[in-house]
Design a protein around this motif. Structure first.
Motif, PDB file in Angstrom:
ATOM      1  N   SER A   1       0.470  -0.872   0.094  1.00 33.69           N
ATOM      2  CA  SER A   1      -0.038  -0.060  -0.218  1.00 33.69           C
ATOM      3  C   SER A   1       0.971   1.281   0.068  1.00 33.69           C
ATOM      4  O   SER A   1       0.345   2.256  -0.529  1.00 33.69           O
TER       5      SER A   1
ATOM      6  N   GLY B   1      -1.364   4.987   1.564  1.00 31.10           N
ATOM      7  CA  GLY B   1      -2.232   3.620   1.985  1.00 31.10           C
ATOM      8  C   GLY B   1      -1.779   3.732   3.460  1.00 31.10           C
ATOM      9  O   GLY B   1      -3.180   3.803   3.950  1.00 31.10           O
TER      10      GLY B   1
ATOM     11  N   THR C   1      -3.603   7.297   4.547  1.00 31.63           N
ATOM     12  CA  THR C   1      -4.898   7.372   4.331  1.00 31.63           C
ATOM     13  C   THR C   1      -5.855   6.502   4.697  1.00 31.63           C
ATOM     14  O   THR C   1      -7.202   6.132   4.650  1.00 31.63           O
TER      15      THR C   1
ATOM     16  N   THR D   1      -7.655   4.372   1.843  1.00 29.66           N
ATOM     17  CA  THR D   1      -8.347   5.014   1.049  1.00 29.66           C
ATOM     18  C   THR D   1      -8.120   5.395   0.024  1.00 29.66           C
ATOM     19  O   THR D   1      -8.701   4.660  -1.461  1.00 29.66           O
ATOM     20  N   ILE D   2      -6.862   5.312  -0.171  1.00 31.44           N
ATOM     21  CA  ILE D   2      -5.779   5.166  -1.476  1.00 31.44           C
ATOM     22  C   ILE D   2      -4.503   4.793  -1.327  1.00 31.44           C
ATOM     23  O   ILE D   2      -4.381   5.018  -0.612  1.00 31.44           O
ATOM     24  N   ASN D   3      -4.666   4.083  -2.587  1.00 32.25           N
ATOM     25  CA  ASN D   3      -3.498   2.996  -1.915  1.00 32.25           C
ATOM     26  C   ASN D   3      -2.883   2.959  -3.421  1.00 32.25           C
ATOM     27  O   ASN D   3      -2.650   4.085  -3.994  1.00 32.25           O
TER      28      ASN D   3
ATOM     29  N   TYR E   1      -3.112   5.104  -6.275  1.00 32.47           N
ATOM     30  CA  TYR E   1      -2.153   6.588  -6.810  1.00 32.47           C
ATOM     31  C   TYR E   1      -1.523   6.389  -7.931  1.00 32.47           C
ATOM     32  O   TYR E   1      -1.503   8.369  -8.325  1.00 32.47           O
TER      33      TYR E   1
END
Length: 175
Positions: A141, A145, A148, A151-153, A157
């Motif tokens: 991640s 990752g 967040t 939420t965003i890995n 990204y």
């Protein structure tokens, strides 16, 4: 079938490149291969310019080593100091025989504990593993990752930046 060389063996970068290509060209099939090539920059690029150069060098070095691909994709993660803080980001550079595309991810700022380890000589991924008690987070991640909460890995990204770097290939008549 389009042949694609991704200038990294990191599964996150390979998947991000594949995702970006498939999203931009949903009616095309891609054969993607991750390869190890030199970035010709430091293991932990420490500026926007050095990070960009690393992504471009990876794509250029892949072209020299692996012939006859339709796309060559270099992805380089980096960090840069902004006043007293440190931001993280990545550059994507994509080449074909006729043209190139480039894009940068969004940026985010790193926590002080991570920054202190980077200043002591650690790479971002290694610093993340120490601070967050992870193993090989840069191939999972990543910092984005972890920070967040998933939420965003790291794959997502990078995927967005790959899509943006493909704009000249999607709009050939404009570039």
């Amino acid at each position: 079938m389009k042949k694609v060389i991704i200038a990294s063996k990191n599964p996150v970068k390979i998947q991000a490149a594949k995702n970006g290509l498939e999203q931009m060209f949903p009616n095309q099939e891609f054969e993607c291969m991750g390869v190890s090539v030199q970035s010709n920059v430091s293991d932990q690029p420490m500026s926007d310019e050095e990070t960009f150069r690393g992504a471009k060098n990876r794509a250029d070095n892949a072209v020299k080593t692996y012939k006859d691909a339709d796309f060559y994709i270099g992805i380089e993660g980096g960090i840069a100091n902004i006043e007293t803080e440190m931001q993280a980001f990545a550059w994507v550079f994509i080449k074909s025989k006729e043209k190139y595309g480039k894009s940068r991810t969004g940026t985010f700022f790193l926590p002080k504990q991570v920054v202190d380890l980077i200043k002591a000589g650690k790479e971002l991924g290694e610093a993340d593993d120490i601070v967050f008690k992870r193993d090989n987070s840069k191939q999972k991640s990543g910092a984005v990752g972890i920070l967040t909460g998933g939420t965003i890995n790291r794959t997502g990204y990078y995927t967005e930046a790959v899509i943006l770097a493909l704009i000249p290939f999607k709009n050939e008549d404009l570039y």
